[in-house]
Scaffold this active site. Sequence first.
Site, PDB file in Angstrom:
ATOM      1  N   GLU A  13      -1.856   0.769  -2.295  1.00  0.00           N
ATOM      2  CA  GLU A  13      -1.922   1.197  -3.697  1.00  0.00           C
ATOM      3  C   GLU A  13      -1.945   2.718  -3.814  1.00  0.00           C
ATOM      4  O   GLU A  13      -1.746   3.262  -4.895  1.00  0.00           O
ATOM      5  CB  GLU A  13      -3.183   0.638  -4.379  1.00  0.00           C
ATOM      6  CG  GLU A  13      -3.245  -0.883  -4.485  1.00  0.00           C
ATOM      7  CD  GLU A  13      -3.952  -1.506  -3.292  1.00  0.00           C
ATOM      8  OE1 GLU A  13      -4.209  -0.784  -2.309  1.00  0.00           O
ATOM      9  OE2 GLU A  13      -4.239  -2.718  -3.331  1.00  0.00           O
ATOM     10  N   LYS A  15      -4.690   4.290  -2.090  1.00  0.00           N
ATOM     11  CA  LYS A  15      -6.136   4.544  -1.933  1.00  0.00           C
ATOM     12  C   LYS A  15      -6.387   5.843  -1.184  1.00  0.00           C
ATOM     13  O   LYS A  15      -7.294   6.592  -1.507  1.00  0.00           O
ATOM     14  CB  LYS A  15      -6.805   3.397  -1.131  1.00  0.00           C
ATOM     15  CG  LYS A  15      -6.702   2.034  -1.760  1.00  0.00           C
ATOM     16  CD  LYS A  15      -7.306   0.977  -0.854  1.00  0.00           C
ATOM     17  CE  LYS A  15      -6.545   0.699   0.415  1.00  0.00           C
ATOM     18  NZ  LYS A  15      -5.236   0.046   0.259  1.00  0.00           N
ATOM     19  N   THR A  41      -1.015   8.495   5.466  1.00  0.00           N
ATOM     20  CA  THR A  41      -0.621   9.816   5.935  1.00  0.00           C
ATOM     21  C   THR A  41      -1.200  10.851   4.984  1.00  0.00           C
ATOM     22  O   THR A  41      -1.148  10.673   3.773  1.00  0.00           O
ATOM     23  CB  THR A  41       0.927   9.905   5.901  1.00  0.00           C
ATOM     24  OG1 THR A  41       1.414   8.738   6.562  1.00  0.00           O
ATOM     25  CG2 THR A  41       1.453  11.136   6.593  1.00  0.00           C
ATOM     26  N   GLN A 222      -6.692  -2.235   2.926  1.00  0.00           N
ATOM     27  CA  GLN A 222      -6.014  -3.376   2.306  1.00  0.00           C
ATOM     28  C   GLN A 222      -6.364  -3.465   0.810  1.00  0.00           C
ATOM     29  O   GLN A 222      -6.711  -2.462   0.225  1.00  0.00           O
ATOM     30  CB  GLN A 222      -6.347  -4.680   3.042  1.00  0.00           C
ATOM     31  CG  GLN A 222      -5.706  -4.783   4.423  1.00  0.00           C
ATOM     32  CD  GLN A 222      -6.540  -4.141   5.519  1.00  0.00           C
ATOM     33  OE1 GLN A 222      -7.724  -4.365   5.625  1.00  0.00           O
ATOM     34  NE2 GLN A 222      -5.903  -3.345   6.346  1.00  0.00           N
ATOM     35  N   ARG A 303       8.644  -2.498   2.118  1.00  0.00           N
ATOM     36  CA  ARG A 303       7.714  -3.238   1.254  1.00  0.00           C
ATOM     37  C   ARG A 303       8.489  -3.959   0.170  1.00  0.00           C
ATOM     38  O   ARG A 303       9.467  -3.413  -0.363  1.00  0.00           O
ATOM     39  CB  ARG A 303       6.722  -2.277   0.600  1.00  0.00           C
ATOM     40  CG  ARG A 303       5.811  -1.606   1.607  1.00  0.00           C
ATOM     41  CD  ARG A 303       4.868  -0.613   0.920  1.00  0.00           C
ATOM     42  NE  ARG A 303       4.089   0.107   1.902  1.00  0.00           N
ATOM     43  CZ  ARG A 303       3.726   1.389   1.809  1.00  0.00           C
ATOM     44  NH1 ARG A 303       4.066   2.088   0.750  1.00  0.00           N
ATOM     45  NH2 ARG A 303       3.024   1.954   2.762  1.00  0.00           N
ATOM     46  N   SER A 411      -1.886   9.335 -10.970  1.00  0.00           N
ATOM     47  CA  SER A 411      -1.142  10.114  -9.984  1.00  0.00           C
ATOM     48  C   SER A 411       0.308  10.245 -10.424  1.00  0.00           C
ATOM     49  O   SER A 411       0.963   9.264 -10.752  1.00  0.00           O
ATOM     50  CB  SER A 411      -1.233   9.445  -8.617  1.00  0.00           C
ATOM     51  OG  SER A 411      -0.416  10.132  -7.711  1.00  0.00           O
TER      52      SER A 411
HETATM   53  P1  IMO Z   1      -3.562  -0.468   3.746  1.00  0.00           P
HETATM   54  O1  IMO Z   1      -4.947  -0.101   4.117  1.00  0.00           O
HETATM   55  C1  IMO Z   1      -0.458  -3.485   3.212  1.00  0.00           C
HETATM   56  C2  IMO Z   1      -0.920  -7.268   5.412  1.00  0.00           C
HETATM   57  C3  IMO Z   1       0.117  -7.580   6.451  1.00  0.00           C
HETATM   58  C4  IMO Z   1       0.119  -9.093   6.391  1.00  0.00           C
HETATM   59  C5  IMO Z   1      -1.354  -9.436   6.145  1.00  0.00           C
HETATM   60  C6  IMO Z   1      -2.125  -9.815   7.387  1.00  0.00           C
HETATM   61  O2  IMO Z   1      -2.528   0.521   4.161  1.00  0.00           O
HETATM   62  O3  IMO Z   1      -3.470  -0.830   2.295  1.00  0.00           O
HETATM   63  P2  IMO Z   1      -3.092  -8.428   9.419  1.00  0.00           P
HETATM   64  O4  IMO Z   1      -2.384  -7.592  10.459  1.00  0.00           O
HETATM   65  O5  IMO Z   1      -4.086  -7.666   8.634  1.00  0.00           O
HETATM   66  O6  IMO Z   1      -3.641  -9.699   9.989  1.00  0.00           O
HETATM   67  O7  IMO Z   1      -1.905  -8.877   8.419  1.00  0.00           O
HETATM   68  O8  IMO Z   1      -1.911  -8.278   5.563  1.00  0.00           O
HETATM   69  N1  IMO Z   1      -1.588  -5.955   5.564  1.00  0.00           N
HETATM   70  C7  IMO Z   1      -1.340  -4.883   4.786  1.00  0.00           C
HETATM   71  N2  IMO Z   1      -0.439  -4.696   3.815  1.00  0.00           N
HETATM   72  N3  IMO Z   1      -1.314  -2.490   3.515  1.00  0.00           N
HETATM   73  C8  IMO Z   1      -2.265  -2.683   4.446  1.00  0.00           C
HETATM   74  O9  IMO Z   1      -3.237  -1.790   4.657  1.00  0.00           O
HETATM   75  C9  IMO Z   1      -2.266  -3.899   5.189  1.00  0.00           C
HETATM   76  N4  IMO Z   1      -3.023  -4.405   6.195  1.00  0.00           N
HETATM   77  C10 IMO Z   1      -2.603  -5.671   6.400  1.00  0.00           C
HETATM   78  O10 IMO Z   1       1.378  -7.039   6.121  1.00  0.00           O
HETATM   79  O11 IMO Z   1       0.848  -9.546   5.293  1.00  0.00           O
HETATM   80 MG    MG Z   2      -0.588   0.348   4.320  1.00  0.00          MG
END
Ligand code: IMO
Ligand code: MG
Length: 422
Positions: A13, A15, A41, A222, A303, A411
């Site tokens: 999102e 974050k 990043t 996540q 994505r 943003s």
């Molecule tokens: P940030 O912190 C987007 C997704 C994976 C997959 C599901 C399970 O950057 O927002 P996992 O490896 O966690 O067992 O995968 O969750 N996923 C994310 N998608 N941003 C992330 O992190 C993610 N971390 C896991 O693509 O669908």
């Molecule tokens: Mg991510």
Amino acid sequence: MNVIIVGTQWGDEGKGKIIDILSQKVDYIVRYQGGSNAGHTVVTGNKEYIFHLIPSGILHKGKICCIGNGVVVDPAVLLCEVEELSSKGINIGKRLRISSLAHVILPYHKILDKLREKKRTNKIGTTGRGIGPCYADKIIRCGIRMVDLLNPSIFRDKLKDNLREKNEIFKKVYNHPGYDFKSIYKEYLNYGRLFSKYICNTSILLNQAIKHKKDILLEGAQGTFLDIDFGTYPFVTSSSAFSGGACIGSGIPPTKINKVIGVAKAYTTRVGEGPFPTEFSSAFGKFMRNKGNEFGATTGRPRRCGWLDCVMVKEAVILNGISELAIMKMDILEGLKTIKFCSAYKYKGKVFKEFPHDLEVLEGVKPVYKEVSGWNKTIGNSKRYRNLHPNAKAYLNRLEDILCSKITMVSVGSAREETILR
Ligand code: IMO
Ligand code: MG
């Protein structure tokens, strides 16, 4: 003030940017769940940093960054991050703290993650970082924690037990040769030695900080719909990504949390498999993906993109106890003639205002859209809310109404300065 930052969609999102801005105002920054599946990043000056485990707050002088007990730590990834930061002149010193209770990702977790995924009929599309298998070991009580890496005899016994069982599974189920005790033992004891100066009781550290009126930021990785309970199970990650996970994953009691801030992208994205009611058609999806540079920071995967789904974000507002929202990437919507957002779903003639739990329903729903007019003028250099294009403001006003939450941050570009604080 102790604040939780949480994603309201399927991760990514933005974050990281909000955490970076708010980190400047606090004393401690804590990661409470997930592992190196997360990634973002940060660009400051001419240097670029990629973070998977260490809170990016480490870039701000004097801030103490904790990897909480709820995180699963891949020591090889952590070592890379520590070395990269040091080589770029960031003095970590005593500012990095790792919970002794955090569980450790071992080589067999990463391979199991990939092998299991291969065998599944309904693939999840995991990041392959060993997250699920490591949390599974934690729950079935055979996990290895950071503190265990500091105790050679405990680590030896636990590792032997694990390998005895896992090597059987590797051979019989996956036709994989399995793992040799000695090399893992040696490698991971060495990680223990390298990290011993950072490993401590972070929950006591944080509770003492609270007693001394320090400010803490708890960062979720996540998003709400990747949460193990409230997400689109089984297409989720294996931890409590929503705000409730912050207490479990840090050891800070619920009575000490003051505020939850939600982060939502002005549209929706998802990496990996699973239902996505507002997903764009493939041509428009490709256009928006390139416009928003929507490629995973961890795996580089494209994505999936779609309109903002207010049924989801509204549910996230309720579940997380969100009182303020940050709306990210508003600039990516500029140039579109109309902007849609989903206010309800329809399935077999029935209207759903709440997020359905039945996967078949969720996969079959048709979004009910509302529309606002788009805007052409670039909004990237609007530093104040009142200077935003009237149509952009109209969109945000509609969102505040439908989501029942204030929007306090918007943003309008990737730079730190391109964030409007209301
Ligand atoms: P940030 O912190 C987007 C997704 C994976 C997959 C599901 C399970 O950057 O927002 P996992 O490896 O966690 O067992 O995968 O969750 N996923 C994310 N998608 N941003 C992330 O992190 C993610 N971390 C896991 O693509 O669908
Ligand atoms: Mg991510």
